[in-house]
Design a protein around this motif. Structure first.
Motif, mmCIF file in Angstrom:
data_model
loop_
_atom_site.group_PDB
_atom_site.id
_atom_site.type_symbol
_atom_site.label_atom_id
_atom_site.label_comp_id
_atom_site.label_asym_id
_atom_site.label_seq_id
_atom_site.Cartn_x
_atom_site.Cartn_y
_atom_site.Cartn_z
ATOM 1 N N PHE A 9 -4.790 1.380 -10.663
ATOM 2 C CA PHE A 9 -3.768 0.721 -9.843
ATOM 3 C C PHE A 9 -4.032 -0.783 -9.845
ATOM 4 O O PHE A 9 -5.139 -1.212 -9.521
ATOM 5 C CB PHE A 9 -3.829 1.232 -8.397
ATOM 6 C CG PHE A 9 -3.411 2.664 -8.236
ATOM 7 C CD1 PHE A 9 -2.116 2.976 -7.859
ATOM 8 C CD2 PHE A 9 -4.297 3.706 -8.442
ATOM 9 C CE1 PHE A 9 -1.712 4.297 -7.700
ATOM 10 C CE2 PHE A 9 -3.917 5.027 -8.287
ATOM 11 C CZ PHE A 9 -2.617 5.318 -7.908
ATOM 12 N N ARG A 14 -3.860 2.496 -3.875
ATOM 13 C CA ARG A 14 -4.114 3.812 -4.458
ATOM 14 C C ARG A 14 -3.428 4.859 -3.584
ATOM 15 O O ARG A 14 -3.475 4.793 -2.376
ATOM 16 C CB ARG A 14 -5.620 4.063 -4.514
ATOM 17 C CG ARG A 14 -6.003 5.352 -5.199
ATOM 18 C CD ARG A 14 -7.491 5.407 -5.508
ATOM 19 N NE ARG A 14 -7.876 4.537 -6.610
ATOM 20 C CZ ARG A 14 -7.693 4.832 -7.905
ATOM 21 N NH1 ARG A 14 -7.120 5.954 -8.243
ATOM 22 N NH2 ARG A 14 -8.077 4.002 -8.838
ATOM 23 N N GLU A 19 -1.413 10.054 -7.783
ATOM 24 C CA GLU A 19 -2.445 10.639 -8.638
ATOM 25 C C GLU A 19 -2.176 12.119 -8.912
ATOM 26 O O GLU A 19 -2.345 12.584 -10.041
ATOM 27 C CB GLU A 19 -3.824 10.452 -8.005
ATOM 28 C CG GLU A 19 -4.273 9.001 -8.037
ATOM 29 C CD GLU A 19 -5.712 8.812 -7.616
ATOM 30 O OE1 GLU A 19 -6.579 9.567 -8.117
ATOM 31 O OE2 GLU A 19 -5.971 7.921 -6.798
ATOM 32 N N THR A 42 -1.909 3.359 -16.214
ATOM 33 C CA THR A 42 -2.063 2.124 -15.456
ATOM 34 C C THR A 42 -0.748 1.808 -14.763
ATOM 35 O O THR A 42 0.282 1.662 -15.420
ATOM 36 C CB THR A 42 -2.460 0.954 -16.382
ATOM 37 O OG1 THR A 42 -3.614 1.328 -17.132
ATOM 38 C CG2 THR A 42 -2.748 -0.301 -15.589
ATOM 39 N N LEU A 43 -0.792 1.712 -13.430
ATOM 40 C CA LEU A 43 0.379 1.338 -12.633
ATOM 41 C C LEU A 43 0.163 -0.085 -12.142
ATOM 42 O O LEU A 43 -0.879 -0.372 -11.539
ATOM 43 C CB LEU A 43 0.551 2.277 -11.441
ATOM 44 C CG LEU A 43 0.875 3.716 -11.829
ATOM 45 C CD1 LEU A 43 -0.358 4.564 -11.756
ATOM 46 C CD2 LEU A 43 1.951 4.241 -10.938
ATOM 47 N N THR A 44 1.133 -0.954 -12.392
ATOM 48 C CA THR A 44 0.987 -2.362 -12.055
ATOM 49 C C THR A 44 2.205 -2.854 -11.301
ATOM 50 O O THR A 44 3.338 -2.592 -11.709
ATOM 51 C CB THR A 44 0.827 -3.205 -13.346
ATOM 52 O OG1 THR A 44 -0.245 -2.674 -14.118
ATOM 53 C CG2 THR A 44 0.555 -4.656 -13.023
ATOM 54 N N TYR A 56 7.684 -3.070 -11.343
ATOM 55 C CA TYR A 56 6.523 -2.229 -11.586
ATOM 56 C C TYR A 56 6.505 -1.811 -13.049
ATOM 57 O O TYR A 56 7.561 -1.671 -13.679
ATOM 58 C CB TYR A 56 6.568 -0.965 -10.710
ATOM 59 C CG TYR A 56 6.349 -1.265 -9.250
ATOM 60 C CD1 TYR A 56 5.077 -1.190 -8.700
ATOM 61 C CD2 TYR A 56 7.401 -1.621 -8.434
ATOM 62 C CE1 TYR A 56 4.864 -1.473 -7.363
ATOM 63 C CE2 TYR A 56 7.202 -1.912 -7.095
ATOM 64 C CZ TYR A 56 5.932 -1.830 -6.564
ATOM 65 O OH TYR A 56 5.732 -2.123 -5.243
#
Length: 188
Positions: A9, A14, A19, A42-44, A56
């Motif tokens: 994250f 988180r 997840e 990967t989450l951004t 996102y």
């Protein structure tokens, strides 16, 4: 074999439901390729505006035997996290699923070849220096290629994970590719 995904994250908190959702999607991927050895998601949260919402991105990376690295990145403006974030995660996993299916089909020899030319995936790219390396899908050999060997001036559009068709040659320092042509981009 069940692979536990590595979930990263960046810029967002988180979340257990995210997840859990990603773990479900990885389990679904394993129906198409039982031998996934690594999966990283990967989450951004990128910079956004209050009017349009936050931007996102979700990047999914997977590795299957003989070092086939697959990667997909999807981006979207999101205003409502619980409903819109799963949609962008689905989009990214749908694209990686398509790549996995193609890779598995090639390994089995089910997919047709054009003109008998070998297929490969771009593995390393050095854009400033004008060269890169690809891995052949049928025999797992690594081939060097130069900017000038990429057809249609597509060198600047190449990225890691792009599938290419090429002519194999023996160069002075090992296997070399010429007449490199883009077949599909990640996520297509």
């Amino acid at each position: 074999m069940h692979v536990a995904p590595e979930v990263i994250f960046h810029g967002l908190d988180r979340s257990q439901w995210v997840e859990d959702y990603i773990a479900e999607r990885v389990a679904h991927l394993e129906k198409f390729a039982h031998d996934i050895t690594r999966c990283r998601v990967t989450l951004t949260q990128e910079q956004g505006s209050h009017r349009k919402g936050n931007r996102y991105s979700v990047m999914v990376e997977a590795r299957v035997p003989q070092h086939h690295d697959l990667a997909v990145k999807k981006q979207k403006q999101i205003r409502d996290m619980p409903t819109q974030l799963p949609a962008i995660i689905n989009e990214a996993f749908g694209a990686i699923e398509a790549q996995l299916k193609r890779t598995v089909a090639r390994r089995r020899g089910d997919e047709k070849r054009h003109n008998g030319q070998p297929h490969g995936m771009v593995e390393k790219l050095f854009p400033d220096a004008g060269y890169g390396f690809m891995r052949a899908l049928d025999d797992d050999r690594q081939f060097y290629f130069h900017r000038n060997s990429v057809l249609h001036d597509d060198f600047d559009r190449l990225a890691i994970g792009i599938e290419v068709r090429f002519a194999a040659e023996d160069g002075e320092e090992g296997p070399q590719a010429s007449s490199v042509q883009v077949v599909s981009r990640p996520g297509e």
